[in-house]
Design a protein around this motif. Structure first.
Motif, short mmCIF file in Angstrom:
data_model
loop_
_atom_site.label_atom_id
_atom_site.label_comp_id
_atom_site.label_asym_id
_atom_site.label_seq_id
_atom_site.Cartn_x
_atom_site.Cartn_y
_atom_site.Cartn_z
N ILE A 291 0.86 -1.24 0.11
CA ILE A 291 -0.07 -0.01 0.12
C ILE A 291 0.83 1.31 -0.01
CG2 ILE A 291 -1.87 1.21 1.21
CD1 ILE A 291 -2.74 -1.28 2.32
N GLN A 292 1.90 1.14 0.93
CA GLN A 292 2.71 2.42 1.00
C GLN A 292 3.47 2.61 -0.55
OE1 GLN A 292 3.43 4.37 3.61
NE2 GLN A 292 4.70 5.56 2.35
N ALA A 293 3.86 1.54 -1.15
CA ALA A 293 4.60 1.74 -2.52
C ALA A 293 3.72 2.15 -3.60
CB ALA A 293 5.13 0.14 -2.95
N ALA A 294 2.42 1.83 -3.32
CA ALA A 294 1.13 2.09 -4.32
C ALA A 294 1.07 3.77 -4.05
CB ALA A 294 -0.06 1.67 -4.24
N TRP A 295 1.05 4.29 -2.78
CA TRP A 295 0.97 5.57 -2.52
C TRP A 295 2.17 6.29 -3.07
CZ3 TRP A 295 -2.85 8.83 -1.03
CH2 TRP A 295 -3.93 7.78 -0.27
N GLU A 296 3.50 5.98 -2.92
CA GLU A 296 4.78 6.71 -3.35
C GLU A 296 4.46 6.58 -4.88
OE1 GLU A 296 7.75 4.42 -1.32
OE2 GLU A 296 7.31 5.59 0.57
N ALA A 297 4.08 5.67 -5.37
CA ALA A 297 4.11 5.67 -7.05
C ALA A 297 3.17 6.74 -7.51
CB ALA A 297 4.01 4.12 -7.55
N SER A 298 1.92 6.96 -6.80
CA SER A 298 1.15 7.88 -7.29
C SER A 298 1.35 9.31 -7.12
CB SER A 298 -0.33 7.48 -6.65
OG SER A 298 -0.13 7.76 -5.40
N ASP A 299 2.49 9.69 -6.32
CA ASP A 299 2.96 10.94 -6.28
C ASP A 299 2.15 11.67 -4.87
OD1 ASP A 299 5.34 10.89 -7.62
OD2 ASP A 299 3.97 11.40 -9.34
N LYS A 300 1.11 10.68 -4.46
CA LYS A 300 0.25 11.20 -3.18
C LYS A 300 1.22 11.07 -2.02
CE LYS A 300 -4.11 10.19 -5.35
NZ LYS A 300 -5.20 9.21 -4.85
N ARG A 301 0.74 12.25 -0.96
CA ARG A 301 1.63 12.10 0.21
C ARG A 301 0.85 11.56 1.32
NH1 ARG A 301 6.18 13.63 2.37
NH2 ARG A 301 6.43 14.94 3.92
N ALA A 302 1.49 10.35 1.85
CA ALA A 302 0.75 9.68 2.83
C ALA A 302 2.04 8.90 3.60
CB ALA A 302 -0.06 8.74 2.42
N SER A 303 2.13 8.82 4.81
CA SER A 303 2.94 8.05 5.92
C SER A 303 2.39 6.89 6.06
CB SER A 303 3.32 9.10 6.90
OG SER A 303 2.13 9.10 7.92
N THR A 304 3.13 5.81 6.78
CA THR A 304 2.74 4.52 7.09
C THR A 304 1.83 4.75 8.07
OG1 THR A 304 4.64 3.53 6.05
CG2 THR A 304 3.74 2.44 7.88
N PRO A 305 2.21 5.47 9.32
CA PRO A 305 1.15 5.61 10.08
C PRO A 305 -0.19 6.16 9.70
CG PRO A 305 3.46 6.53 10.82
CD PRO A 305 3.32 6.31 9.44
N ALA A 306 -0.32 6.92 9.01
CA ALA A 306 -1.66 7.36 8.31
C ALA A 306 -2.40 6.39 7.73
CB ALA A 306 -1.38 8.51 7.35
N ILE A 307 -1.71 5.25 6.95
CA ILE A 307 -2.26 4.23 6.43
C ILE A 307 -2.74 3.46 7.64
CG2 ILE A 307 -1.85 2.28 4.93
CD1 ILE A 307 0.05 4.26 3.25
N VAL A 308 -1.84 3.09 8.17
CA VAL A 308 -2.25 2.15 9.41
C VAL A 308 -3.49 2.65 10.26
CG1 VAL A 308 -1.46 1.11 11.79
CG2 VAL A 308 -0.14 1.08 9.68
N VAL A 309 -3.70 3.86 10.39
CA VAL A 309 -4.58 4.50 11.13
C VAL A 309 -6.13 4.36 10.49
CG1 VAL A 309 -5.76 6.77 11.82
CG2 VAL A 309 -3.35 6.28 12.68
N ARG A 310 -5.96 4.51 9.10
CA ARG A 310 -6.95 4.36 8.36
C ARG A 310 -7.39 2.79 8.30
NH1 ARG A 310 -11.55 4.23 5.87
NH2 ARG A 310 -11.70 5.10 3.94
N ALA A 311 -6.43 1.74 8.30
CA ALA A 311 -6.80 0.51 8.42
C ALA A 311 -7.50 -0.02 9.60
CB ALA A 311 -5.67 -0.23 8.13
N ALA A 312 -6.90 0.71 10.69
CA ALA A 312 -7.40 0.26 12.29
C ALA A 312 -8.93 0.79 12.05
CB ALA A 312 -6.77 1.07 13.11
#
Length: 164
Positions: free
Chosen positions: A38-59
């Motif tokens: 998921i992190q790699a997909a975010w980085e590839a899309s040039d969107k700004r997001a951190s792993t903690p933000a992704i984990v918060v959303r998943a939780a």
């Protein structure tokens, strides 16, 4: 090796953790989630997001999909009560820095199940840069002086927050 007395901040964190251990409903499981794709997909899309933000959303999504995860046990004078929350708020520990000192605090991402990851990322970043003076508990005790009166005040505040 050095053995020392706890600082006021360390003592209060210990009190909070003991209270959670002794008085709150905890689900007896752990889970590992690999979010690297998921992190790699975010980085590839040039969107700004951190792993903690992704984990918060998943939780938060887990809390919405499995409501048993989004509840808490409180001990009250009339017996134990389980609170089942209608909304999903996720608490995240954050380290704040001020005058060369670090302070442990928490950021609360409200309605995290309905927010995009980019918004959660922005909120977490903002939480890390807020002044310590804006935090109610830290404002009262940030000079770190550890006295019996201050411990008593923290204990009362903590008790009221978790038992009222």
């Amino acid at each position: 090796m050095r053995i020392r007395r706890q600082t006021l901040e360390e003592w209060f964190l210990d009190l909070q953790l003991r209270t959670v251990r002794d008085d709150h409903f905890l689900l007896p499981f752990s889970i590992e989630v690999d979010v690297t794709h998921i992190q790699a997909a975010w980085e590839a899309s040039d969107k700004r997001a951190s792993t903690p933000a992704i984990v918060v959303r998943a939780a938060a999504r887990l809390c919405r999909l499995e409501p048993a995860v989004n509840r808490m046990l409180f001990r009250t004078p009339v017996g134990a009560r389980i609170v089942e929350f209608d909304r999903v708020h996720v608490n995240v520990p954050v380290i704040l820095e001020e005058a060369g000192r670090q302070f442990l605090s928490a950021a609360v991402v409200q309605d995290a199940d309905t927010k995009p990851v980019e918004t959660i990322h922005t909120e977490l970043r903002a939480a890390r840069t807020r002044p310590v003076s804006e935090l109610p508990i830290n404002r009262l005790f940030r000079d770190g002086k550890d006295t019996p009166l201050r411990r008593a005040r923290l204990r009362v505040m903590h008790h009221l927050a978790y038992h009222s």
